[in-house]
Design an enzyme around this catalytic site. Structure first.
Site, PDB file in Angstrom:
ATOM      1  N   GLU A 143      14.343 -24.874 -16.106  1.00 35.75           N
ATOM      2  CA  GLU A 143      15.058 -24.457 -17.309  1.00 35.75           C
ATOM      3  C   GLU A 143      14.182 -23.728 -18.307  1.00 35.75           C
ATOM      4  OE1 GLU A 143      18.047 -28.229 -17.057  1.00 35.75           O
ATOM      5  OE2 GLU A 143      17.023 -27.822 -18.924  1.00 35.75           O
ATOM      6  N   CYS A 167      11.132 -21.451 -25.020  1.00 31.28           N
ATOM      7  CA  CYS A 167      10.385 -22.576 -24.459  1.00 31.28           C
ATOM      8  C   CYS A 167      10.462 -22.409 -22.938  1.00 31.28           C
ATOM      9  CB  CYS A 167      11.024 -23.893 -24.912  1.00 31.28           C
ATOM     10  SG  CYS A 167      10.245 -25.346 -24.195  1.00 31.28           S
ATOM     11  N   CYS A 212       7.277 -32.015 -12.241  1.00 33.64           N
ATOM     12  CA  CYS A 212       5.901 -32.158 -12.724  1.00 33.64           C
ATOM     13  C   CYS A 212       5.247 -33.331 -12.017  1.00 33.64           C
ATOM     14  CB  CYS A 212       5.878 -32.392 -14.234  1.00 33.64           C
ATOM     15  SG  CYS A 212       4.200 -32.506 -14.914  1.00 33.64           S
ATOM     16  N   CYS A 252       4.348 -38.679 -16.673  1.00 35.70           N
ATOM     17  CA  CYS A 252       4.463 -39.341 -17.988  1.00 35.70           C
ATOM     18  C   CYS A 252       5.776 -40.124 -18.000  1.00 35.70           C
ATOM     19  CB  CYS A 252       4.420 -38.320 -19.122  1.00 35.70           C
ATOM     20  SG  CYS A 252       2.925 -37.311 -19.066  1.00 35.70           S
ATOM     21  N   CYS A 312       9.105 -38.945 -19.839  1.00 38.41           N
ATOM     22  CA  CYS A 312       9.499 -37.541 -19.713  1.00 38.41           C
ATOM     23  C   CYS A 312      10.448 -37.342 -18.531  1.00 38.41           C
ATOM     24  CB  CYS A 312       8.248 -36.694 -19.529  1.00 38.41           C
ATOM     25  SG  CYS A 312       8.584 -34.980 -19.084  1.00 38.41           S
ATOM     26  N   CYS A 318      12.580 -31.591 -25.918  1.00 41.98           N
ATOM     27  CA  CYS A 318      11.372 -31.562 -25.098  1.00 41.98           C
ATOM     28  C   CYS A 318      11.462 -32.596 -23.998  1.00 41.98           C
ATOM     29  CB  CYS A 318      10.145 -31.915 -25.925  1.00 41.98           C
ATOM     30  SG  CYS A 318       9.927 -30.851 -27.306  1.00 41.98           S
TER      31      CYS A 318
HETATM   32  N1  SAH Z   1       3.253 -30.694 -19.501  1.00 38.06           N
HETATM   33  C1  SAH Z   1       2.937 -30.213 -20.789  1.00 38.06           C
HETATM   34  C2  SAH Z   1       3.998 -29.311 -21.386  1.00 38.06           C
HETATM   35  C3  SAH Z   1       5.430 -29.666 -21.157  1.00 38.06           C
HETATM   36  S1  SAH Z   1       6.020 -31.080 -21.992  1.00 38.06           S
HETATM   37  C4  SAH Z   1       2.623 -31.354 -21.723  1.00 38.06           C
HETATM   38  O1  SAH Z   1       2.877 -32.499 -21.370  1.00 38.06           O
HETATM   39  O2  SAH Z   1       2.088 -31.099 -22.802  1.00 38.06           O
HETATM   40  C5  SAH Z   1       6.122 -30.525 -23.675  1.00 38.06           C
HETATM   41  C6  SAH Z   1       6.018 -31.635 -24.698  1.00 38.06           C
HETATM   42  O3  SAH Z   1       7.180 -32.458 -24.669  1.00 38.06           O
HETATM   43  C7  SAH Z   1       4.839 -32.543 -24.474  1.00 38.06           C
HETATM   44  O4  SAH Z   1       4.178 -32.807 -25.676  1.00 38.06           O
HETATM   45  C8  SAH Z   1       5.515 -33.787 -23.943  1.00 38.06           C
HETATM   46  O5  SAH Z   1       4.741 -34.932 -24.085  1.00 38.06           O
HETATM   47  C9  SAH Z   1       6.781 -33.812 -24.758  1.00 38.06           C
HETATM   48  N2  SAH Z   1       7.829 -34.673 -24.235  1.00 38.06           N
HETATM   49  C10 SAH Z   1       8.128 -34.933 -22.965  1.00 38.06           C
HETATM   50  N3  SAH Z   1       9.169 -35.776 -22.872  1.00 38.06           N
HETATM   51  C11 SAH Z   1       9.548 -36.055 -24.127  1.00 38.06           C
HETATM   52  C12 SAH Z   1      10.561 -36.856 -24.685  1.00 38.06           C
HETATM   53  N4  SAH Z   1      11.410 -37.533 -23.924  1.00 38.06           N
HETATM   54  N5  SAH Z   1      10.665 -36.909 -26.030  1.00 38.06           N
HETATM   55  C13 SAH Z   1       9.807 -36.226 -26.817  1.00 38.06           C
HETATM   56  N6  SAH Z   1       8.829 -35.444 -26.348  1.00 38.06           N
HETATM   57  C14 SAH Z   1       8.692 -35.360 -25.013  1.00 38.06           C
HETATM   58 FE1  SF4 Z   2       4.588 -33.322 -17.028  1.00 39.67          FE
HETATM   59 FE2  SF4 Z   2       6.376 -34.233 -18.741  1.00 39.67          FE
HETATM   60 FE3  SF4 Z   2       3.916 -35.270 -18.728  1.00 39.67          FE
HETATM   61 FE4  SF4 Z   2       4.298 -32.753 -19.624  1.00 39.67          FE
HETATM   62  S1  SF4 Z   2       5.108 -34.661 -20.528  1.00 39.67           S
HETATM   63  S2  SF4 Z   2       2.711 -33.487 -18.213  1.00 39.67           S
HETATM   64  S3  SF4 Z   2       5.981 -32.110 -18.275  1.00 39.67           S
HETATM   65  S4  SF4 Z   2       5.395 -35.389 -17.052  1.00 39.67           S
END
Ligand code: SAH
Ligand code: SF4
Length: 354
Positions: free
Chosen positions: A99, A112, A119, A123, A126, A343
């Site tokens: 997306e 974005c 990924c 995390c 996420c 995000c």
């Molecule tokens: N992988 C990279 C970029 C993509 S994620 C990274 O982790 O930085 C972009 C941002 O969204 C990151 O700061 C991530 O931690 C945040 N993010 C992911 N899931 C989220 C959620 N459920 N609520 C708020 N922020 C989130």
């Molecule tokens: Fe991957 Fe989501 Fe962690 Fe960013 S926040 S590194 S997209 S798992």
């Protein structure tokens, strides 16, 4: 006719200026033609080779036979109720989904963009991480996201002002394709996007932060921190076991020193987990003396994680504490929630079986 080099696929947005120059030279074209082609692709954002009317009919046909302009299929577009956020669901030629989100607010128009389908970093909070890794995007697929949005904005008399590499995937886990795409987008003769208006967000892959520093990259850097102590960070950002906080902060300090730029640290506020004063205090210590900004955002709840975002009052307290200690910090509001374009909420709900 064969294309020189093996790394130029048929997708024209994969090719750098120099690679297109080589191809056109092989075809016996004069050098100024590559500039005309580049202008057509990136200044004019032509949607088909026929629109490249500065080129001869023969060259346009040759391009058409050897390249394709578009490789992404847009399968769905969703707009949030207040129209501030539009989410595009794309499918690559090999069938992977990902997306791209366009956010319009204030005077900004921010894309974005994604660098991977899924990924590998896992995390826990996420949605993309919960999907697991599917596929790296090519540089052309990364570029095409931006050009598609820019073209649409242009038709409406608008312009893209910012790019954040914060969609699906970990950009530093697909470093070469991501940085090649960035180089194409900032090329002065073409799209000419300001390097500083592009922010790349990483979960903290230390060797790649070091490489980004060494290569003197001019894009802005954001690092997703989410916790200021090693044990808590490991629980929510598992890759932190491999790239621990102390060397991570060392790499960040070195980047700031070498580049003279500030780093943004991202922090998703998770209710009763990382939003307490103990973490706020640890964070102040961790970033002491660093040129940085702390971006706070209440967690967007996801299906695979039971925790909630911090309530406003706690989020504000956290921010106010950081500010009282002299840090620069903003609390972002959640946007695009109704279309799951917050995000880290990207694409997971649109999996074939999801
Ligand atoms: N992988 C990279 C970029 C993509 S994620 C990274 O982790 O930085 C972009 C941002 O969204 C990151 O700061 C991530 O931690 C945040 N993010 C992911 N899931 C989220 C959620 N459920 N609520 C708020 N922020 C989130
Ligand atoms: Fe991957 Fe989501 Fe962690 Fe960013 S926040 S590194 S997209 S798992």
């Amino acid at each position: 006719m064969a294309l020189r080099g093996t790394n130029i696929s048929r997708h024209i947005y994969n090719a750098s200026f120099a690679e297109l120059g080589d191809t056109l030279a092989d075809w016996g074209e004069r050098q100024y033609r590559v500039l005309q082609l580049w202008h057509g692709l990136y200044r004019d954002q032509c949607a088909s080779f026929e629109e490249l009317t500065t080129l001869s009919f023969r060259l346009r046909r040759q391009l058409q036979e050897n390249f394709q302009l578009s490789s992404l299929r847009s399968t769905d577009t969703l707009s949030s109720k207040n129209k501030e956020t539009t989410k595009y669901l794309f499918v690559t030629e090999s069938g992977e989904r990902f997306e791209t989100v366009l956010m319009h607010y204030d005077k900004r128009k921010t894309a974005c963009i994604s660098t991977q389908s899924g990924c590998a970093m896992g995390c826990v909070f996420c949605a993309t991480g919960q999907m697991g890794f599917v596929q790296n995007l090519t540089s052309g697929e990364i570029v095409e996201q931006v050009i598609t949005l820019a073209r649409q904005l242009k038709q409406a008399g608008n312009k893209l002002t910012n790019i954040v590499v914060m969609g699906m995937g970990e950009p530093f886990h697909n470093y070469d394709a991501t940085m090649k795409a960035m180089d194409i987008l900032i090329h002065r003769q073409g799209f000419n996007f300001g390097a500083r208006r592009i922010t790349i967000s990483t979960v903290g892959l230390i060797p790649m932060i070091e490489r980004f520093t060494r290569e003197r990259r001019r894009n802005m850097l954001a690092v997703s921190l989410h916790a200021a102590t090693q044990d808590l960070r490991e629980k929510i950002v598992p890759i932190s076991a491999r790239y621990p906080l102390i060397p991570l902060m060392e790499a960040c300090r070195n980047y700031i020193e070498q580049s003279g730029r500030r780093i943004t640290f991202e922090w998703a506020l998770i209710n009763d987990l990382n939003d307490g004063m103990d973490q706020a205090q640890a964070l102040v210590k961790l970033v002491e003396g660093m040129l940085c900004h702390i971006n706070l955002i209440p967690l967007n709840p996801t299906a695979g994680y039971g925790m909630l975002g911090s309530p406003q009052i706690k989020a504000k307290e956290f921010r106010d504490y950081l500010i009282s200690k002299g840090l620069s910090s903003t609390l972002r509001i959640r946007r695009g929630i109704d279309i799951q374009a917050g995000c880290g909420q990207l694409a997971a709900a649109n999996q074939p079986n999801g």
